[in-house]
Scaffold this motif. Structure first.
Motif, PDB file in Angstrom:
ATOM      1  N   GLN A 104       0.803  -1.210   0.000  1.00  0.00           N
ATOM      2  CA  GLN A 104       0.000   0.000   0.000  1.00  0.00           C
ATOM      3  C   GLN A 104       0.845   1.273   0.000  1.00  0.00           C
ATOM      4  O   GLN A 104       0.301   2.383  -0.024  1.00  0.00           O
ATOM      5  CB  GLN A 104      -0.941   0.015   1.217  1.00  0.00           C
TER       6      GLN A 104
ATOM      7  N   PRO B 185       1.630   6.426  -2.065  1.00  0.00           N
ATOM      8  CA  PRO B 185       2.097   7.465  -1.133  1.00  0.00           C
ATOM      9  C   PRO B 185       3.566   7.826  -1.326  1.00  0.00           C
ATOM     10  O   PRO B 185       3.940   8.993  -1.178  1.00  0.00           O
ATOM     11  CB  PRO B 185       1.850   6.836   0.241  1.00  0.00           C
TER      12      PRO B 185
ATOM     13  N   ARG C 275      -3.101  12.791   5.689  1.00  0.00           N
ATOM     14  CA  ARG C 275      -3.825  11.552   6.005  1.00  0.00           C
ATOM     15  C   ARG C 275      -4.204  11.494   7.479  1.00  0.00           C
ATOM     16  O   ARG C 275      -5.361  11.198   7.818  1.00  0.00           O
ATOM     17  CB  ARG C 275      -2.966  10.352   5.621  1.00  0.00           C
TER      18      ARG C 275
ATOM     19  N   THR D 246      -8.040  12.071   9.038  1.00  0.00           N
ATOM     20  CA  THR D 246      -8.605  10.995   9.862  1.00  0.00           C
ATOM     21  C   THR D 246      -8.979  11.523  11.233  1.00  0.00           C
ATOM     22  O   THR D 246     -10.048  11.218  11.780  1.00  0.00           O
ATOM     23  CB  THR D 246      -7.590   9.840  10.004  1.00  0.00           C
TER      24      THR D 246
ATOM     25  N   ALA E  60     -13.409   8.582   4.258  1.00  0.00           N
ATOM     26  CA  ALA E  60     -12.313   7.959   3.507  1.00  0.00           C
ATOM     27  C   ALA E  60     -12.395   8.271   2.017  1.00  0.00           C
ATOM     28  O   ALA E  60     -11.371   8.476   1.352  1.00  0.00           O
ATOM     29  CB  ALA E  60     -12.315   6.455   3.733  1.00  0.00           C
ATOM     30  N   PHE E  61     -13.615   8.324   1.465  1.00  0.00           N
ATOM     31  CA  PHE E  61     -13.774   8.624   0.046  1.00  0.00           C
ATOM     32  C   PHE E  61     -13.353  10.061  -0.252  1.00  0.00           C
ATOM     33  O   PHE E  61     -12.690  10.332  -1.255  1.00  0.00           O
ATOM     34  CB  PHE E  61     -15.224   8.402  -0.387  1.00  0.00           C
TER      35      PHE E  61
ATOM     36  N   GLN F 171     -11.162  11.722   1.468  1.00  0.00           N
ATOM     37  CA  GLN F 171      -9.705  11.739   1.594  1.00  0.00           C
ATOM     38  C   GLN F 171      -9.057  11.368   0.273  1.00  0.00           C
ATOM     39  O   GLN F 171      -8.094  12.004  -0.167  1.00  0.00           O
ATOM     40  CB  GLN F 171      -9.259  10.771   2.692  1.00  0.00           C
ATOM     41  N   GLN F 172      -9.559  10.317  -0.372  1.00  0.00           N
ATOM     42  CA  GLN F 172      -8.992   9.868  -1.635  1.00  0.00           C
ATOM     43  C   GLN F 172      -9.130  10.939  -2.720  1.00  0.00           C
ATOM     44  O   GLN F 172      -8.219  11.166  -3.507  1.00  0.00           O
ATOM     45  CB  GLN F 172      -9.680   8.584  -2.094  1.00  0.00           C
ATOM     46  N   ILE F 173     -10.288  11.615  -2.738  1.00  0.00           N
ATOM     47  CA  ILE F 173     -10.521  12.671  -3.725  1.00  0.00           C
ATOM     48  C   ILE F 173      -9.537  13.818  -3.523  1.00  0.00           C
ATOM     49  O   ILE F 173      -8.904  14.299  -4.467  1.00  0.00           O
ATOM     50  CB  ILE F 173     -11.967  13.184  -3.638  1.00  0.00           C
TER      51      ILE F 173
ATOM     52  N   PHE G 101      -6.673  13.765  -1.836  1.00  0.00           N
ATOM     53  CA  PHE G 101      -5.308  13.289  -2.016  1.00  0.00           C
ATOM     54  C   PHE G 101      -4.960  13.222  -3.505  1.00  0.00           C
ATOM     55  O   PHE G 101      -3.880  13.650  -3.930  1.00  0.00           O
ATOM     56  CB  PHE G 101      -5.160  11.908  -1.374  1.00  0.00           C
ATOM     57  N   GLY G 102      -5.866  12.686  -4.309  1.00  0.00           N
ATOM     58  CA  GLY G 102      -5.637  12.604  -5.750  1.00  0.00           C
ATOM     59  C   GLY G 102      -5.554  13.974  -6.400  1.00  0.00           C
ATOM     60  O   GLY G 102      -4.726  14.202  -7.289  1.00  0.00           O
TER      61      GLY G 102
END
Length: 315
Positions: free
Chosen positions: A240, A244, A277, A281, A287-288, A290-292, A294-295
């Motif tokens: 994983q 990162p 991150r 949190t 979490a979704f 966060q991904q948006i 982060f991307g």
């Protein structure tokens, strides 16, 4: 805006972004940045930073190394398997194994002239299979009677976790190599203009082999640190960490096309990734979402640092 001022702005952008991000999290959650929390953040960032620091050598060339998580996992498994027989020597053995894996990637890329994306993807598959084979596809736990060997990693010195001090040493080594050695200057020049470097008589292939070897050694070192913290080696434990690690390098200001950036920039990039991150949190961000976010940050970092002058065609 002049070229010089634009370069200065881009160089300062990651640090400014980290400061702004920190301030926003403090405002949203005042209790987040306590002394103990800062130590936890720094300790949690060392494994990722170690992988990213090694990766920065390859990205400075304008190449990529996708075998990093597999090599890190192999390093962790080797440490867990060999500590009973080798004691403290298990760590350098794991690092040497990682260097060998990195050299293999370099040979496939340089000698066989396979694009680094494919070369390291294939090498990662080989290394991952090796980690699964020697571990019998299971997590290898470090028995309690051997955990004294892990004290230099998981212990503390004057209240500071040793892993933070180890991360600082790794960072200093990386910065020294990139800034003060002939090899470090060569890989930066190769990333900026490989044709000119070849014309100047510098052995480009050798520099690339060394860069991939260093990336492998750093990745295995990161895997060894992860195994020490987890008191076990998992053959897929670092899977994983690929995105990162790449993000830490690019968000820190190292251009994906090579030539600019380095380990010092990766320090800031790693902190940005970790703070984002952990901070999100801590604040209860979905979490979704966060991904948006982060991307989005990763795309912006690539767009800002990309040297489009090196790209005649984008494929």
């Amino acid at each position: 805006m002049s070229i010089l001022s634009r370069r200065q702005l881009l160089a300062a952008a990651p640090t400014l972004f980290l400061i702004i991000l920190t301030v926003l999290i403090i405002i949203a959650s005042p209790g987040f940045f306590r002394g103990s929390t800062i130590l936890v953040i720094l300790a949690d960032s060392v494994v990722l930073f170690t992988l990213a620091a090694g990766l920065s050598f390859v990205i400075l060339l304008g190449s990529i190394d996708l075998s990093v998580p597999a090599v890190a996992s192999l390093g962790g498994v080797i440490v867990a398997l060999t500590i009973p027989s080798l004691s403290y020597a298990a760590f350098p053995v794991a690092i040497l194994a990682g260097a060998a894996a990195g050299l293999m990637s370099g040979v496939v890329h340089v000698v066989l002239r396979v694009p680094s994306f494919i070369a390291t993807l294939a090498t990662g598959g080989v290394v991952s299979g090796l980690a699964l084979f020697i571990s019998s596809s299971r997590t290898v736990t470090i028995a309690g009677e051997y955990r004294y060997v892990l004290t230099p990693v998981i212990g503390t010195t004057f209240g500071i976790p040793n892993i933070i001090l180890i991360g600082a040493v790794i960072g200093l080594i990386g910065v020294y190599i990139q800034r003060y050695t002939k090899f470090g200057r060569a890989i930066r020049a190769i990333g900026a203009n490989e044709s000119a470097v070849r014309a100047s008589g510098i052995h480009v292939g050798r520099s690339k082999l060394i860069a991939f070897t260093i990336a492998g050694a750093f990745a295995a070192a990161g895997g060894a640190l992860l195994a020490a913290r987890m008191t076990s080696g998992n053959p897929s434990g670092a899977e994983q960490l690929l995105l990162p690690a790449i993000a830490a390098v690019l968000v820190g200001g190292t251009a994906i096309t090579g030539g600019t950036g380095g380990v010092a920039h990766t320090v800031i990039g790693t902190l940005i990734v970790i703070v984002m991150r952990i901070g999100m949190t801590f604040m209860g961000v979905d979490a979704f979402a966060q991904q948006i976010l982060f991307g989005t940050v990763l795309i912006c970092a690539i767009a800002l640092t990309l040297n489009r002058g090196l790209l005649q065609v984008v494929k």
